[in-house]
Design an enzyme around this catalytic site. Structure first.
Site, PDB file in Angstrom:
ATOM      1  N   GLU A  96     -83.734 -66.536 -71.549  1.00 23.18           N
ATOM      2  CA  GLU A  96     -84.285 -65.224 -71.032  1.00 23.18           C
ATOM      3  C   GLU A  96     -83.559 -63.797 -70.256  1.00 23.18           C
ATOM      4  O   GLU A  96     -83.178 -62.932 -70.188  1.00 23.18           O
ATOM      5  CB  GLU A  96     -85.947 -65.319 -70.907  1.00 23.18           C
ATOM      6  CG  GLU A  96     -86.993 -65.956 -71.411  1.00 23.18           C
ATOM      7  CD  GLU A  96     -87.629 -66.792 -71.604  1.00 23.18           C
ATOM      8  OE1 GLU A  96     -88.125 -66.749 -69.654  1.00 23.18           O
ATOM      9  OE2 GLU A  96     -88.168 -67.359 -71.920  1.00 23.18           O
ATOM     10  N   GLU A 166     -81.234 -75.768 -73.393  1.00 17.60           N
ATOM     11  CA  GLU A 166     -82.239 -75.459 -73.588  1.00 17.60           C
ATOM     12  C   GLU A 166     -82.448 -74.019 -75.194  1.00 17.60           C
ATOM     13  O   GLU A 166     -81.837 -73.578 -74.944  1.00 17.60           O
ATOM     14  CB  GLU A 166     -82.969 -74.346 -73.215  1.00 17.60           C
ATOM     15  CG  GLU A 166     -83.367 -75.229 -71.794  1.00 17.60           C
ATOM     16  CD  GLU A 166     -85.053 -73.885 -71.053  1.00 17.60           C
ATOM     17  OE1 GLU A 166     -85.243 -74.689 -70.597  1.00 17.60           O
ATOM     18  OE2 GLU A 166     -84.175 -73.160 -70.575  1.00 17.60           O
ATOM     19  N   SER A 211     -90.389 -75.324 -75.673  1.00 20.00           N
ATOM     20  CA  SER A 211     -91.756 -76.524 -76.100  1.00 20.00           C
ATOM     21  C   SER A 211     -91.844 -77.686 -76.227  1.00 20.00           C
ATOM     22  O   SER A 211     -92.345 -78.427 -77.250  1.00 20.00           O
ATOM     23  CB  SER A 211     -91.428 -75.982 -77.707  1.00 20.00           C
ATOM     24  OG  SER A 211     -92.124 -74.575 -78.213  1.00 20.00           O
TER      25      SER A 211
HETATM   26  C1  PEP Z   1     -88.202 -72.562 -70.472  1.00 18.46           C
HETATM   27  O1  PEP Z   1     -88.998 -71.091 -69.975  1.00 18.46           O
HETATM   28  O2  PEP Z   1     -87.355 -73.105 -70.056  1.00 18.46           O
HETATM   29  C2  PEP Z   1     -88.835 -73.025 -71.193  1.00 18.46           C
HETATM   30  C3  PEP Z   1     -88.512 -74.579 -71.948  1.00 18.46           C
HETATM   31  O3  PEP Z   1     -90.494 -72.678 -72.150  1.00 18.46           O
HETATM   32  P1  PEP Z   1     -91.307 -73.547 -73.255  1.00 18.46           P
HETATM   33  O4  PEP Z   1     -91.443 -74.777 -72.845  1.00 18.46           O
HETATM   34  O5  PEP Z   1     -92.872 -72.647 -73.187  1.00 18.46           O
HETATM   35  O6  PEP Z   1     -90.825 -73.757 -74.490  1.00 18.46           O
END
Ligand code: PEP
Length: 251
Positions: A96, A166, A211
């Site tokens: 992000e 991620e 997630s």
């Molecule tokens: C994150 O923000 O690093 C993340 C993994 O978000 P989420 O678990 O909501 O997908």
């Protein structure tokens, strides 16, 4: 032996008073956790989080840090400021930040170095977008992100580095990478670390993020190179965060 970690990324959620309530719920919930428990909170919640978690097994992290030591950088927070508060961890390079705040591999590297030099532990995020996965460039991208993020990081400093894989398409979407997809990239990241740091790379925790929830954590965490999770949405509910932390099998 790598100690498993669950790290919550609260993102831009929880006022300081709301944070106090969540931390109060978390303290008893995770007190017997066998993994390292980290909560990365907005800057405005750090004082509360550090004060409340003193003497507990919860470690506090920030969600970003600036790379300069001090000076005319309005709105920014330095690594020394975080250390002085009692903060231990910091996330750098979250997708992000890359997507909305023009973060680049180079600035991720500068932030990681500033944090490590100040004595913080860093959670460096890497991961591909859906388009990049579909184009078949996931490995190239992750290699580039990982190598540049770790430029000039010493073998000694690697003891304070955590990598979070991620996949961007899995963050906040409810779409999780399969355990096999995660393991494939985690193992690949470990080979990149080995090229630079040799056998010491086997000590670096590599977390999965995207997630992650109580229902999918056990399968993900069972994989050899998945050492825990960076948890967004599910970190905002003490019960879910605790349940994810219980998802570690004996490896
Ligand atoms: C994150 O923000 O690093 C993340 C993994 O978000 P989420 O678990 O909501 O997908």
């Amino acid at each position: 032996m790598r100690k498993p970690i669950i790290a919550g990324n609260w993102k831009m959620n929880k006022t300081a008073s709301e944070a106090a309530v969540l931390v109060d719920e978390l303290i008893p919930a995770v007190k017997d956790a066998s993994c390292e428990v980290v909560i990365c909170t907005p800057y405005t919640d750090l004082v509360t989080a550090v004060a409340k978690t003193k003497g507990t097994n919860i470690h506090v992290g920030a969600e970003n840090v600036h790379f300069e030591k001090s000076g005319a950088f309005t709105g920014e927070i330095s690594a020394d400021m975080l250390v002085d508060l009692g903060v231990e961890y910091v996330i750098v390079g979250h997708s992000e930040r890359r997507q909305y705040f023009a973060e680049t591999d180079q600035t991720v590297n500068k932030r990681a170095l500033a944090a490590l030099n100040a004595g913080l532990k860093v959670i460096i995020c890497v991961g591909e977008s859906l388009q990049q996965r579909e184009e078949g460039v996931t490995e190239e991208l992750v290699r580039m992100q990982t190598k540049i993020a770790l430029r000039d990081v010493t073998a000694e400093q690697m003891a304070n580095v955590v990598i979070a894989y991620e996949p961007v398409w899995a963050i906040g979407t409810g779409k999780t990478a399969t355990a096999e997809q995660a393991q494939e990239i985690h193992a690949y990241i470990r080979t990149i670390l080995r090229e630079k740091f040799g056998a010491a790379a086997d000590e670096t925790p590599i977390l999965y993020g995207g997630s992650c929830k109580p229902s999918n954590a056990p399968e993900l965490f069972a994989k050899e190179d998945v050492d825990g999770g960076l948890i967004g949405g599910a970190a905002l509910k003490a019960a879910d965060f605790l349940a994810i932390g219980k998802g570690f099998p004996q490896k």
